[in-house]
Scaffold this motif. Sequence first.
Motif: not given
Length: 131
Positions: A21-33
Amino acid sequence: MTDQELVKRAFEMHRFSYVPYSHFPVGAALLTGDGRVFTGCNVENAAYGSTVCAERTALLKAVSEGCREGWTAIAIAGQGADFCWPCGACRQMLYEFAPDLRVLAARGDGQYAEARLSELLPHGFGPRSLE
Ligand code: THU
């Protein structure tokens, strides 16, 4: 894991984004301790409001794997000209577990800016607000 590597991990998630629908890819990466990285992508839905952002996908993966403490940074990678700061709902969800989290917001050219979640959501409502 350097900030740059974390941002790279976020960009790599574009390939899994479901964005008809948006054609707007988003990625995320969460770093832990302990050095673990939980990644996520945005997953859209024909009922648009049911869409889940990349950050919340990563957050839900971490929490549902039993990791809800010690988060140190999250990288968010958009493809636009502006830095991809987290939306209000994602700020609120992240605030629950890591109110002072470092947020790295990247834009399409790979550059990124940094802020603390406590700056992005000042005077936030969290678990302590219920005490
Ligand atoms: N989106 C995210 O995944 N994270 C953000 O921080 C901003 C917006 C997604 C939701 C939707 O799939 C698309 O980007 C356009 O809003």
